[in-house]
Design an enzyme around this catalytic site. Structure first.
Site, PDB file in Angstrom:
ATOM      1  N   HIS A  56      -6.135  47.037  61.349  1.00  0.00           N
ATOM      2  CA  HIS A  56      -7.041  46.418  60.211  1.00  0.00           C
ATOM      3  C   HIS A  56      -7.609  48.198  60.817  1.00  0.00           C
ATOM      4  O   HIS A  56      -8.675  48.174  59.174  1.00  0.00           O
ATOM      5  CB  HIS A  56      -8.343  45.346  61.975  1.00  0.00           C
ATOM      6  CG  HIS A  56      -9.099  44.895  60.625  1.00  0.00           C
ATOM      7  ND1 HIS A  56      -9.489  44.281  60.366  1.00  0.00           N
ATOM      8  CD2 HIS A  56     -10.739  45.369  61.327  1.00  0.00           C
ATOM      9  CE1 HIS A  56     -10.902  43.424  60.025  1.00  0.00           C
ATOM     10  NE2 HIS A  56     -11.522  45.126  60.519  1.00  0.00           N
ATOM     11  N   GLU A  57      -8.583  48.034  61.633  1.00  0.00           N
ATOM     12  CA  GLU A  57      -8.681  49.516  61.986  1.00  0.00           C
ATOM     13  C   GLU A  57      -8.882  51.037  60.768  1.00  0.00           C
ATOM     14  O   GLU A  57      -9.408  51.134  60.087  1.00  0.00           O
ATOM     15  CB  GLU A  57      -9.883  49.807  62.963  1.00  0.00           C
ATOM     16  CG  GLU A  57     -10.190  48.908  63.976  1.00  0.00           C
ATOM     17  CD  GLU A  57     -11.558  48.049  63.444  1.00  0.00           C
ATOM     18  OE1 GLU A  57     -12.106  48.598  62.590  1.00  0.00           O
ATOM     19  OE2 GLU A  57     -11.528  47.455  63.767  1.00  0.00           O
ATOM     20  N   HIS A 102      -9.229  50.496  57.001  1.00  0.00           N
ATOM     21  CA  HIS A 102     -11.025  50.138  56.602  1.00  0.00           C
ATOM     22  C   HIS A 102     -10.812  52.279  56.145  1.00  0.00           C
ATOM     23  O   HIS A 102     -11.816  53.080  55.599  1.00  0.00           O
ATOM     24  CB  HIS A 102     -11.334  50.985  58.108  1.00  0.00           C
ATOM     25  CG  HIS A 102     -11.900  49.487  58.321  1.00  0.00           C
ATOM     26  ND1 HIS A 102     -11.857  48.364  57.218  1.00  0.00           N
ATOM     27  CD2 HIS A 102     -12.743  47.969  59.281  1.00  0.00           C
ATOM     28  CE1 HIS A 102     -12.285  47.071  57.364  1.00  0.00           C
ATOM     29  NE2 HIS A 102     -12.731  47.162  58.633  1.00  0.00           N
ATOM     30  N   CYS A 162     -11.293  41.561  53.578  1.00  0.00           N
ATOM     31  CA  CYS A 162     -10.641  40.598  53.127  1.00  0.00           C
ATOM     32  C   CYS A 162     -11.131  39.670  52.616  1.00  0.00           C
ATOM     33  O   CYS A 162     -11.269  38.651  54.200  1.00  0.00           O
ATOM     34  CB  CYS A 162      -9.077  40.937  52.603  1.00  0.00           C
ATOM     35  SG  CYS A 162      -7.963  40.027  52.060  1.00  0.00           S
ATOM     36  N   CYS A 171      -5.304  37.238  56.414  1.00  0.00           N
ATOM     37  CA  CYS A 171      -5.079  38.538  56.177  1.00  0.00           C
ATOM     38  C   CYS A 171      -5.287  39.650  57.890  1.00  0.00           C
ATOM     39  O   CYS A 171      -6.534  39.164  58.017  1.00  0.00           O
ATOM     40  CB  CYS A 171      -4.946  39.247  55.113  1.00  0.00           C
ATOM     41  SG  CYS A 171      -5.252  41.151  54.559  1.00  0.00           S
ATOM     42  N   CYS A 221      -2.269  41.142  53.588  1.00  0.00           N
ATOM     43  CA  CYS A 221      -2.164  39.688  51.622  1.00  0.00           C
ATOM     44  C   CYS A 221      -1.961  40.916  50.786  1.00  0.00           C
ATOM     45  O   CYS A 221      -1.642  41.502  50.485  1.00  0.00           O
ATOM     46  CB  CYS A 221      -3.612  38.798  51.756  1.00  0.00           C
ATOM     47  SG  CYS A 221      -4.829  40.589  50.975  1.00  0.00           S
TER      48      CYS A 221
HETATM   49 ZN    ZN Z   1      -6.255  40.694  52.488  1.00  0.00          ZN
HETATM   50 ZN    ZN Z   2     -13.139  45.730  60.209  1.00  0.00          ZN
END
Ligand code: ZN
Ligand code: ZN
Length: 283
Positions: A191-192, A195, A202, A207, A226
Site C-alpha cells: 500500500h505505502e 503511494h 482507491c 483493493c 484492483c
Molecule cells: Zn484500487
Molecule cells: Zn494510504
C-alpha cells in the site's frame, strides 16, 4: 454514504482497447469485487476522497522508475526477521529489492520517547526520514525504513503506523502494532510503496489501495490491486502481468496467504491463454 456506482468504477480503468490481450484480460472488471458502501467508522465515511482514475494518474506526471533509479531499498532499523517481505516486494513491484544491513538506531541520533500513556519506546518519524534521505543510494527508486519499534510524528500525537516523504523518495513503517512480520506487514508495504508511485487511495473496487481507518478495515481489504491501480502500476513499471501474477502466487503460497495464492492462480488461468502461441512479451 453510498457505494461508488459500478459504471464509475469501470470508467476509472479507462479505455483498454489497443492494449495487449493478456493485459486487457487482467483489467477485466468482472474478476474483481465492487467496493461495498462504507460503515459509519470506515475510511470513506470519514474522508471525502474523490478517487483517482487511470487518466488522472497519468496526467499527474507521477515519479516513474528510470534505468538510473529502479531499485527499492529496505532499511531495517534494528535486527528482526523480515519474513517474506523482500520476496513479496520484489514480486509486487517487479523491481530489484535490496535489504540493507540493519541500522542500530542507538547510534543514529533519532529522537525517542516513552509513550505518555502506554510507556512503550517510540521513535520520531521526521528524524528517521531525514536519516534515510541522507543515506539514499544513487540508484534508489525509493528507500523504506522498517522497524518493530513504535513511531510518533509529533509530540502531540499518540502514535503513527508510518509516514512518507514522497518527493524525497523515503518512508518509514512500524510493524510494532502488528503480530510480527506477515500478512499485515506485506499489505502495508504494498500500500505505502504504491503511494511512492503517485497512486492515490482507491474508492472503486476492493483493493490493497483502499484507505483504512482501523485495523479491522485494513484486515478486510485484499492484498492485490484492483484493475484501476493495476493499470497504473503496470504503466509505471512496464512488467508482464502474467509473469508478475506467477511470482506473487509463489510468494503467497510459501508465506501461507492461501486465499491470495488462489486468487492469483485464477487470474493466471483466465488470462495466460491470451499469451499462448505468442513469443512476444508485451511491455
Ligand atoms: Zn484500487
Ligand atoms: Zn494510504
Amino acid at each position: 454514504m453510498k457505494a461508488v456506482a459500478l459504471a464509475v468504477a469501470i470508467a476509472a480503468i479507462g479505455d483498454t482497447h489497443g492494449l495487449p490481450p493478456t493485459l486487457r484480460c487482467a483489467l477485466d472488471p468482472s474478476h474483481f469485487e465492487a467496493m461495498p458502501a462504507p460503515g459509519p467508522s470506515d475510511w470513506l465515511a470519514n474522508h471525502a476522497e474523490p478517487g483517482q482514475t487511470f487518466e488522472q494518474f497519468v496526467a499527474s506526471r507521477p515519479n516513474r522508475p528510470t534505468p538510473q533509479r529502479r531499485t527499492i531499498y529496505l532499511q531495517p532499523l534494528g535486527t528482526f526477521d523480515l519474513g517474506p517481505i523482500k520476496e513479496w516486494t520484489e514480486a509486487f513491484f517487479m523491481m530489484p529489492v535490496v535489504v540493507r544491513p540493519p541500522l542500530d538506531i542507538r547510534f543514529a541520533h533519532i529522537t525517542a520517547r516513552r509513550n505518555p500513556s502506554g510507556g512503550q519506546e517510540q521513535l520520531l518519524t521526521s528524524d528517521i526520514l531525514a536519516l534515510l534521505k541522507r543515506e539514499l543510494p544513487a540508484d534508489a527508486y525509493c528507500m523504506l525504513g522498517i522497524t518493530m519499534i513504535d513511531l510518533y510524528p509529533d509530540p502531540a500525537w499518540n502514535f503513527v503506523f508510518g509516514q512518507a516523504a514522497l518527493r524525497e523518495r523515503v518512508g518509514v513503517y512500524s510493524f510494532a502494532r502488528y503480530d510480527g512480520v506477515a500478512r499485515r506487514s506485506c499489505k502495508v508495504l504494498a500500500h505505502e510503496t504504491s503511494h511512492m508511485f503517485g497512486i492515490e487511495h482507491c474508492i472503486y473496487f476492493r483493493c490493497v489501495l483502499n484507505g483504512s481507518n482501523h485495523l479491522a478495515e485494513s484486515d478486510a481489504r485484499p492484498m492485490h490491486l484492483c484493475p484501476v491501480d493495476l493499470r497504473k502500476l503496470q504503466w509505471s513499471i512496464g512488467f508482464d502481468v502474467i509473469e508478475r501474477y506467477r511470482r506473487l502466487e509463489t510468494v503467497c503460497e510459501r508465506a501461507g496467504f492461501a486465499d491470495e495464492a488462489r486468487w492469483y492462480a485464477g487470474q493466471i488461468q483466465r488470462c495466460s491463454k491470451f499469451a499462448r502461441g505468442s513469443s512476444t512479451v508485451f511491455r
